[in-house]
Scaffold this active site. Sequence first.
Site, mmCIF file in Angstrom:
data_model
loop_
_atom_site.group_PDB
_atom_site.id
_atom_site.type_symbol
_atom_site.label_atom_id
_atom_site.label_comp_id
_atom_site.label_asym_id
_atom_site.label_seq_id
_atom_site.Cartn_x
_atom_site.Cartn_y
_atom_site.Cartn_z
ATOM 1 N N GLY A 1 0.801 -1.216 0.000
ATOM 2 C CA GLY A 1 0.000 0.000 0.000
ATOM 3 C C GLY A 1 0.831 1.262 0.000
ATOM 4 N N VAL A 2 0.380 2.251 0.764
ATOM 5 C CA VAL A 2 1.059 3.548 0.801
ATOM 6 C C VAL A 2 2.467 3.414 1.396
ATOM 7 C CG1 VAL A 2 0.182 4.362 3.040
ATOM 8 C CG2 VAL A 2 0.710 6.009 1.243
ATOM 9 N N ASP A 3 2.644 2.507 2.328
ATOM 10 C CA ASP A 3 3.951 2.271 2.939
ATOM 11 C C ASP A 3 4.956 1.852 1.865
ATOM 12 O OD1 ASP A 3 5.967 1.848 4.830
ATOM 13 O OD2 ASP A 3 5.129 -0.031 5.565
#
Length: 180
Positions: A33-35
């Site tokens: 995801g965003v990580d």
Amino acid sequence: MKPQIEIVTGDITTLPVDVIVNAANPSLLGGGGVDGAIHRAAGPALLEACKVVRQQQGECAPGHAVITLAGNLPAKAVIHTVGPVWQGGDHQEARILEEAYRNSLALAAANNYRTIAFPAISTGVYGFPRAAAAEIAIRTISDYLTRRPLPERVYCVCYDEENARLYQRLLTQQGNDTDA
């Protein structure tokens, strides 16, 4: 100047802000995801900085936040915060999510950062219901900004238009001024 909240649709890794918030996992070593997107965009310097934090303090507990350099990102720094994994709502998930936002804002203010961008923390693989998470985000950020001078501008960065509309509706209900 009255603090502002702005809803943005797009890629958090491209925003020219002082600090972006990473919805990290406790290891701080990257993930999905965003990580994963933040780690990929920042390059290896971010991972090395996260390893130093890990050596100094171990894993980052849910609700806590740590700060590192930003590597190749246009931001000056990255604040890594760990949101709660949704377990049905009876395990203090709302309180932990509030802490993640509040601790990130406090860390930005402590470092004199004027602009900060948040993703929708815990709404991906951690499964926090999007509407509930958005309500917590807007309420917590608004409350924080009414009591402190920094940061001056907060961007809530939504990956898609549907989530952006949800955030914008909640922001309008909250009665905040925006430039959006």
